[in-house]
Design a protein around this motif. Structure first.
Motif: not given
Length: 767
Positions: A702, A704, A753, A757
């Motif tokens: 995950t 970010t 992107t 995110e």
């Protein structure tokens, strides 16, 4: 592609360089300039003589015609040939860019970015670079910047009027052969203009393959027609005597003739503005051997026929002086190529406008727009979709709004003369400041060309009530946007730089015994992910609520001295060190956070500090990412990312993302993680490294992206009688205009992107 060895050794030149070509490649490049640069100035014979002597005026005398042609010849010699081709091309940036903004950039070059320093998160101090420019140069910075932005804005406005004037003038020739379609000229012009904007997305290189041969034939045609017409009155060669031009104005007292004569060098600014797409040698070859002689012959021929035929050709000098019948084969051949040449002329200024927008965006003087690079080898060849369609709408509005062609040429001339005067001033400053020639050279250059440009500008100003107010308005709006953005963006970047901190001054590893467990943590200090059995156990980290209590010379480093001396700051730091700082345990969650750095310098961005204070936990893998666009189309994927580890703190890394100018911004976190794992494998015993790598890859499932979002606020800067008014104006500019523009044109608009995110960390910024 960029050589991996070059990146690894650190000897890669990360800046663009001027286009280089030799032999046949140089000749091909010179041929390409005909279709991109010169078709604007090359189509000037369509309307120049009627700009001097409109159809409704009395027929000029023989001496007046010779004087007018002389003025045209010497204007072409002084401004396009001497000033632009032989002088200005030496003053492009080291990256090969030209134009008024490039001249300013030469006087005040941007600071070189040190990407190794950008990756440094810790160190003794993080300081804002100080300017090494003299007080005098700092004083003149803003006046020169505003001057050059105004010149750049008017060049952009020129991109609106070049298609409108040239195409309308060419289409107007159809009325010579078919008077019945006179009222349809506007509609026909618009129909011809639409395709020129539709093909821009294919790029300069592909367009020039088609346009350059057409432009070359056009120059041969006007030269051939000119030679034939000269035979009707060889005495026109007396126009090479400059005294004939001087006597024209002495004899007639018609100062406004200059507003028509300046139309002869419309598009001259494109010679310099398009430097980044070609090079100086190719531009000089094409102008000196094709463009200049063709134009001189064309004007001499028109003048000869005007002397001989007078009233018979005055209503449309260009089309009436084509040899043969007005409805004959040669007439229609010239008409077709005139239409094609004017469409190419439109291309010249559109391309130059794209190049100028690229420069001002890269220099942070205009909001971010999506730039599409169309060449694998030349970074200056760029397509800007938003600008293309804005120009398209503006051109249609101008063509439809100006019913009188003379008013349209008045508007056109004002932009040309103002840009030329702006370029002269900046060139004079560059001669002395950058090239370091004696001051007398700079003054002599300004005295000569400033006088000539001033004469043309004065005549153009008189046309403001007759249409020249339109480019003045367009240029004023663009210049206002650029000045505001440069000022406010500079304040915001300065705030970001001043609030960079040494990572070790904010976060440190400490004793777990002083920590009070949070609800998300187990008794062993590990963080458990809800719904899974995965456990990640990084070393405990703490952060400080009071940065000044931890940082040596903190206030001085952050520009917070408040007028105190170094001794006073040192005394405060000593007192701060004696205090026990308040610290809090940071919870770590098994995710990956990529913090983007938009400004230069070491340390961690203020966004990171804001993130820690707003969110209750920190990703176990923290990456601080800088972006470097290299002067090549594409980067070798194996060396796209350079990664460093912060060895004094677990889980912190810095990276530089190298991006070719034709590549789209698309950060691959997995590739960065691969490099991080390679570093970990060599920095610890194998068993420990394997366990660490497993934890990192688990966390990276995950990821970010954390982006800074400064909520800018204006801070009071004055006190006294005028304070309330000045502070109110400042507040409106920053909070009502700049803040809204930032929202409309985000820096992440061109990213691939996914939006889910990306986290925008809001930080109040008093600037």
């Amino acid at each position: 592609m960029v050589s991996p060895a070059a990146l690894e050794k650190g000897d890669l030149n990360l800046e663009r360089v001027a286009v280089k070509a030799h032999g046949l490649q140089l000749l091909a490049l010179a041929f390409s300039t005909l279709g991109i640069i010169y078709s604007d100035i090359g189509t000037s014979p369509l309307y120049v003589l009627n700009g001097i002597w409109p159809a409704g005026d009395p027929v000029p005398s023989k001496e007046d015609v010779i004087g007018g042609i002389s003025a045209i010849i010497w204007s072409l010699t002084l401004i396009p040939l001497l000033k632009y081709v032989f002088v200005s091309l030496y003053f492009g940036t080291h990256e090969g860019e030209g134009g008024t903004f490039a001249l300013y950039q030469g006087i005040y070059p941007p600071e070189e970015r040190d990407y190794d320093k950008d990756r440094a998160l810790t160190g003794d101090s993080i300081r804002v670079p100080s300017s090494n420019k003299s007080t005098v140069r700092r004083f003149f910075r803003w006046p020169l910047l505003i001057w050059c932005l105004c010149g750049t804005a008017l060049t952009m406005a020129d991109g609106v009027f070049t298609p409108a004037v040239s195409v309308t003038s060419a289409v107007g020739g159809i009325a010579v052969a078919k008077e019945s379609v006179t009222k349809d000229i506007t509609g026909i012009s618009i129909a011809f203009l639409v395709p020129i904007f539709l093909v821009q997305r294919f790029g300069t290189a592909k367009i020039s393959l088609l346009f350059s041969p057409i432009a070359f034939i056009w120059f041969l045609l006007i030269a051939g027609v000119g030679i034939y017409n000269i035979t009707t009155f060889p005495g026109i060669f007396r126009a090479f005597d400059p005294s004939r031009a001087v006597m024209l104005f002495v004899r007639t007292g018609r100062y406004d003739y200059l507003s028509g004569i300046l139309l002869a060098f419309t598009g001259a600014e494109a010679i310099f503005a398009n430097l980044g797409q070609f090079n100086r040698t190719s531009i000089r070859l094409s102008f000196c051997f094709v463009v200049y002689p063709s134009l001189i012959l064309a004007y001499l021929g028109q003048g000869a026929r005007l002397v001989v035929d007078g009233a018979d050709v005055l209503d449309n000098v260009f089309y009436r002086t084509i040899p043969g019948e007005h409805n004959g084969p040669l007439f229609w051949v010239v008409f077709v190529f005139a239409i094609l040449a004017t469409l190419i002329a439109s291309q010249a200024m559109i391309t130059a406008t794209f190049s100028l927008f690229q420069q001002v965006i890269n220099m942070k003087s205009f909001p971010s727009l999506r730039l599409t690079y169309t060449s694998e080898t030349i970074q200056g060849q760029v397509y800007v979709p938003a600008v293309n369609w804005a120009l398209f709408i503006a051109v249609l509005a101008v063509v439809g709004g100006f019913e009188d062609l003379s008013n349209l040429t008045n508007a056109y001339g004002f932009a040309v003369s103002t840009v030329s005067l702006s370029t002269t001033l900046l060139l004079s400053v560059q001669i002395y400041v950058v090239k370091r020639r004696p001051l007398v050279f700079a003054l002599a250059f300004f005295a000569l060309f400033g006088f000539v440009d001033g004469l043309f500008w004065g005549s153009a100003v008189r046309k403001v009530p007759h249409g020249a107010w339109v480019p003045l308005m367009i240029g004023g709006i663009l210049a206002s946007i650029m000045v505001l953005w440069t000022w406010a963006k500079g304040l915001e970047d300065a705030f970001d730089s001043k609030n960079r901190v040494n990572l070790r001054h904010f976060i440190f590893q400490g004793d777990d015994s002083e920590h009070v467990l949070s609800d998300a943590e187990s008794d062993d200090g590990a963080v458990r992910v809800e719904g899974t059995q995965e456990v990640y156990s990084p070393a405990p980290l703490y952060y400080l609520t009071d940065l000044a209590a931890r940082m040596p010379n903190a206030k001085k480093a952050l520009g917070m001295s408040g007028g105190k001396t170094d001794e006073g700051l040192a005394e405060e730091d000593e007192k701060a060190d004696s205090k026990i700082p308040e610290k809090h345990r940071l919870s770590r969650i098994p995710t990956c956070g990529v913090f983007h750095k938009f400004t230069t310098g070491g340390g961690v961005p203020h966004t990171f500090v804001g993130f820690i204070r707003q969110y209750p936990a920190l990703p176990s893998v923290v990456i601080f990412l800088s972006v470097c666009i290299v002067p090549t189309a594409r980067v070798d994927p194996s060396m796209r990312y350079i990664v460093q580890k912060t060895r004094t703190l677990d889980g912190f890394y810095s990276a530089t993302y190298y991006l070719g100018f034709r590549e789209t911004f698309d950060v691959k976190v997995d590739e960065i993680i691969d490099r991080i794992c390679a570093i970990e494998m060599t920095s610890a015993p194998r068993n420990q490294a394997v366990a660490t790598i497993d934890d990192i890859r688990r966390a990276a499932r995950t990821s970010t992206h954390i982006i800074p979002h400064y909520h800018v606020m204006s801070k009071p800067i004055l006190s006294g009688r005028l304070a309330s008014a000045v502070n109110w104006i400042r507040t409106v500019l920053i909070e009502e205009i700049y803040r809204r523009m930032k929202t409309m044109f985000p820096e992440t608009a061109a990213w691939l992107t996914p939006a889910d995110e990306i986290i925008h960390v809001g930080v109040n910024a008093a600037i």
